[in-house]
Design a protein around this motif. Structure first.
Motif, PDB file in Angstrom:
ATOM      1  N   THR A  12       0.267  -0.670  -0.334  1.00 26.82           N
ATOM      2  CA  THR A  12      -0.101   0.166  -0.166  1.00 26.82           C
ATOM      3  C   THR A  12       0.698   1.187  -0.176  1.00 26.82           C
ATOM      4  O   THR A  12       0.587   2.486  -1.011  1.00 26.82           O
ATOM      5  CB  THR A  12      -0.862  -0.119   1.895  1.00 26.82           C
ATOM      6  OG1 THR A  12      -2.048  -1.258   1.530  1.00 26.82           O
ATOM      7  CG2 THR A  12      -1.818   1.115   0.945  1.00 26.82           C
ATOM      8  N   TYR A  13       2.117   1.239   0.606  1.00 23.87           N
ATOM      9  CA  TYR A  13       2.407   2.641   0.980  1.00 23.87           C
ATOM     10  C   TYR A  13       3.543   2.626   0.457  1.00 23.87           C
ATOM     11  O   TYR A  13       4.797   3.780   0.498  1.00 23.87           O
ATOM     12  CB  TYR A  13       3.100   2.435   2.496  1.00 23.87           C
ATOM     13  CG  TYR A  13       2.184   2.800   3.327  1.00 23.87           C
ATOM     14  CD1 TYR A  13       0.298   4.313   3.342  1.00 23.87           C
ATOM     15  CD2 TYR A  13       1.064   1.983   3.845  1.00 23.87           C
ATOM     16  CE1 TYR A  13      -0.058   4.600   3.601  1.00 23.87           C
ATOM     17  CE2 TYR A  13      -0.469   2.200   4.732  1.00 23.87           C
ATOM     18  CZ  TYR A  13      -1.350   3.563   4.604  1.00 23.87           C
ATOM     19  OH  TYR A  13      -2.358   3.471   5.217  1.00 23.87           O
ATOM     20  N   LEU A  14       4.358   1.362   0.196  1.00 18.83           N
ATOM     21  CA  LEU A  14       5.937   1.592  -1.042  1.00 18.83           C
ATOM     22  C   LEU A  14       5.652   1.313  -2.391  1.00 18.83           C
ATOM     23  O   LEU A  14       5.824   1.792  -3.134  1.00 18.83           O
ATOM     24  CB  LEU A  14       6.852   0.313  -0.235  1.00 18.83           C
ATOM     25  CG  LEU A  14       6.860   0.928   1.336  1.00 18.83           C
ATOM     26  CD1 LEU A  14       7.939   0.109   2.131  1.00 18.83           C
ATOM     27  CD2 LEU A  14       7.570   2.247   1.599  1.00 18.83           C
ATOM     28  N   TYR A  15       5.386  -0.509  -2.681  1.00 15.97           N
ATOM     29  CA  TYR A  15       5.089  -0.573  -4.230  1.00 15.97           C
ATOM     30  C   TYR A  15       4.326   0.371  -5.059  1.00 15.97           C
ATOM     31  O   TYR A  15       4.241  -0.067  -6.057  1.00 15.97           O
ATOM     32  CB  TYR A  15       5.247  -2.031  -4.192  1.00 15.97           C
ATOM     33  CG  TYR A  15       5.886  -3.137  -3.627  1.00 15.97           C
ATOM     34  CD1 TYR A  15       7.416  -2.212  -3.351  1.00 15.97           C
ATOM     35  CD2 TYR A  15       5.395  -3.141  -2.287  1.00 15.97           C
ATOM     36  CE1 TYR A  15       8.456  -3.835  -3.183  1.00 15.97           C
ATOM     37  CE2 TYR A  15       6.425  -4.513  -1.813  1.00 15.97           C
ATOM     38  CZ  TYR A  15       7.599  -3.691  -2.189  1.00 15.97           C
ATOM     39  OH  TYR A  15       8.522  -5.050  -0.711  1.00 15.97           O
ATOM     40  N   ASN A  16       2.671  -0.026  -4.417  1.00 16.10           N
ATOM     41  CA  ASN A  16       1.731   1.169  -5.271  1.00 16.10           C
ATOM     42  C   ASN A  16       1.314   2.260  -5.052  1.00 16.10           C
ATOM     43  O   ASN A  16       0.287   2.617  -4.916  1.00 16.10           O
ATOM     44  CB  ASN A  16       0.653   0.752  -4.367  1.00 16.10           C
ATOM     45  CG  ASN A  16       0.886  -1.011  -5.195  1.00 16.10           C
ATOM     46  OD1 ASN A  16       1.081  -1.315  -6.349  1.00 16.10           O
ATOM     47  ND2 ASN A  16      -0.198  -1.819  -5.047  1.00 16.10           N
ATOM     48  N   HIS A  17       2.537   3.507  -3.974  1.00 12.30           N
ATOM     49  CA  HIS A  17       2.441   4.591  -3.936  1.00 12.30           C
ATOM     50  C   HIS A  17       3.002   5.293  -5.218  1.00 12.30           C
ATOM     51  O   HIS A  17       3.060   5.272  -5.826  1.00 12.30           O
ATOM     52  CB  HIS A  17       3.654   5.006  -3.285  1.00 12.30           C
ATOM     53  CG  HIS A  17       3.303   6.430  -2.572  1.00 12.30           C
ATOM     54  ND1 HIS A  17       3.601   8.079  -2.861  1.00 12.30           N
ATOM     55  CD2 HIS A  17       3.050   7.548  -1.329  1.00 12.30           C
ATOM     56  CE1 HIS A  17       3.244   8.462  -2.080  1.00 12.30           C
ATOM     57  NE2 HIS A  17       3.020   7.891  -1.440  1.00 12.30           N
ATOM     58  N   PRO A  18       1.886   6.374  -5.373  1.00  8.04           N
ATOM     59  CA  PRO A  18       1.510   6.893  -6.552  1.00  8.04           C
ATOM     60  C   PRO A  18       2.832   7.693  -6.871  1.00  8.04           C
ATOM     61  O   PRO A  18       3.201   7.779  -8.806  1.00  8.04           O
ATOM     62  CB  PRO A  18       0.568   8.068  -5.995  1.00  8.04           C
ATOM     63  CG  PRO A  18      -0.612   7.446  -5.501  1.00  8.04           C
ATOM     64  CD  PRO A  18      -0.219   6.987  -4.222  1.00  8.04           C
ATOM     65  N   ARG A  19       4.024   8.116  -6.079  1.00 12.93           N
ATOM     66  CA  ARG A  19       5.176   8.363  -6.710  1.00 12.93           C
ATOM     67  C   ARG A  19       5.648   7.523  -6.888  1.00 12.93           C
ATOM     68  O   ARG A  19       7.029   7.757  -7.651  1.00 12.93           O
ATOM     69  CB  ARG A  19       5.505   9.375  -5.578  1.00 12.93           C
ATOM     70  CG  ARG A  19       6.753   9.417  -5.390  1.00 12.93           C
ATOM     71  CD  ARG A  19       7.164  11.019  -4.613  1.00 12.93           C
ATOM     72  NE  ARG A  19       8.578  12.025  -5.008  1.00 12.93           N
ATOM     73  CZ  ARG A  19       9.316  11.594  -4.151  1.00 12.93           C
ATOM     74  NH1 ARG A  19       9.350  11.770  -2.481  1.00 12.93           N
ATOM     75  NH2 ARG A  19      10.815  12.469  -4.601  1.00 12.93           N
ATOM     76  N   ILE A  20       5.640   6.334  -6.404  1.00 14.48           N
ATOM     77  CA  ILE A  20       7.289   5.223  -6.835  1.00 14.48           C
ATOM     78  C   ILE A  20       6.231   4.526  -7.859  1.00 14.48           C
ATOM     79  O   ILE A  20       7.216   4.496  -9.063  1.00 14.48           O
ATOM     80  CB  ILE A  20       6.925   4.116  -5.844  1.00 14.48           C
ATOM     81  CG1 ILE A  20       7.182   4.676  -4.441  1.00 14.48           C
ATOM     82  CG2 ILE A  20       7.366   2.664  -6.111  1.00 14.48           C
ATOM     83  CD1 ILE A  20       8.787   5.419  -4.439  1.00 14.48           C
ATOM     84  N   GLN A  21       5.205   4.675  -8.190  1.00 13.48           N
ATOM     85  CA  GLN A  21       4.571   4.567  -9.693  1.00 13.48           C
ATOM     86  C   GLN A  21       5.146   5.376 -11.011  1.00 13.48           C
ATOM     87  O   GLN A  21       5.157   4.734 -12.299  1.00 13.48           O
ATOM     88  CB  GLN A  21       3.167   4.082  -9.401  1.00 13.48           C
ATOM     89  CG  GLN A  21       2.248   3.147  -8.572  1.00 13.48           C
ATOM     90  CD  GLN A  21       2.599   2.169  -9.428  1.00 13.48           C
ATOM     91  OE1 GLN A  21       2.836   1.141 -10.535  1.00 13.48           O
ATOM     92  NE2 GLN A  21       3.125   0.848  -8.167  1.00 13.48           N
ATOM     93  N   SER A  22       4.942   6.517 -10.327  1.00 12.35           N
ATOM     94  CA  SER A  22       5.239   6.984 -11.505  1.00 12.35           C
ATOM     95  C   SER A  22       7.170   7.496 -11.777  1.00 12.35           C
ATOM     96  O   SER A  22       7.502   7.451 -13.079  1.00 12.35           O
ATOM     97  CB  SER A  22       5.052   8.986 -10.499  1.00 12.35           C
ATOM     98  OG  SER A  22       5.372   9.795 -11.971  1.00 12.35           O
ATOM     99  N   MET A  23       7.382   7.035 -10.583  1.00 15.82           N
ATOM    100  CA  MET A  23       9.413   6.681 -10.979  1.00 15.82           C
ATOM    101  C   MET A  23       9.563   6.234 -11.598  1.00 15.82           C
ATOM    102  O   MET A  23       9.909   5.594 -12.762  1.00 15.82           O
ATOM    103  CB  MET A  23       9.860   6.927  -9.292  1.00 15.82           C
ATOM    104  CG  MET A  23       9.923   8.414  -8.800  1.00 15.82           C
ATOM    105  SD  MET A  23      10.673   8.023  -6.875  1.00 15.82           S
ATOM    106  CE  MET A  23      11.997   7.410  -6.953  1.00 15.82           C
ATOM    107  N   SER A  24       8.408   4.784 -11.708  1.00 14.66           N
ATOM    108  CA  SER A  24       8.877   3.728 -12.046  1.00 14.66           C
ATOM    109  C   SER A  24       8.432   3.480 -13.959  1.00 14.66           C
ATOM    110  O   SER A  24       8.825   3.318 -13.972  1.00 14.66           O
ATOM    111  CB  SER A  24       8.076   2.116 -11.396  1.00 14.66           C
ATOM    112  OG  SER A  24       7.816   0.811 -12.306  1.00 14.66           O
TER     113      SER A  24
END
Length: 85
Positions: A12-24
């Motif tokens: 919830t808070y790491l892998y699917n965080h919107p900022r992480i998704q955007s960076m990916s």
């Protein structure tokens, strides 16, 4: 049970965080662009990486990109993006 809580928190808070998704997504875009650029401009890869004749061009390009730091990859991406416009 605790391990499941940790897994759920991480998702919830790491892998699917919107900022992480955007960076990916940006990282994937960068790598694809670098791969396309270097496979069509093979001579732009340093000679030391091109010396191994037994590997395909695609393998050499992949290895070259894999060895890049994030900062260097982003700098090269910015440079090729600027020059293509």
């Amino acid at each position: 049970e605790n391990i499941n809580l940790i897994k759920q928190f991480s998702r919830t808070y790491l892998y699917n965080h919107p900022r992480i998704q955007s960076m990916s997504s940006q990282a994937q875009k960068t790598i694809k662009a670098l791969f396309h650029f270097f496979t069509t401009n093979y001579d732009k890869i340093p000679q030391a990486f091109r010396e191994n004749d037994k590997d395909s061009h695609e393998r050499v390009v992949s290895d070259y990109i894999a060895g890049m730091t994030d900062r260097f990859a982003n700098q090269v991406y910015a440079s090729i993006s600027k020059n293509s416009n």
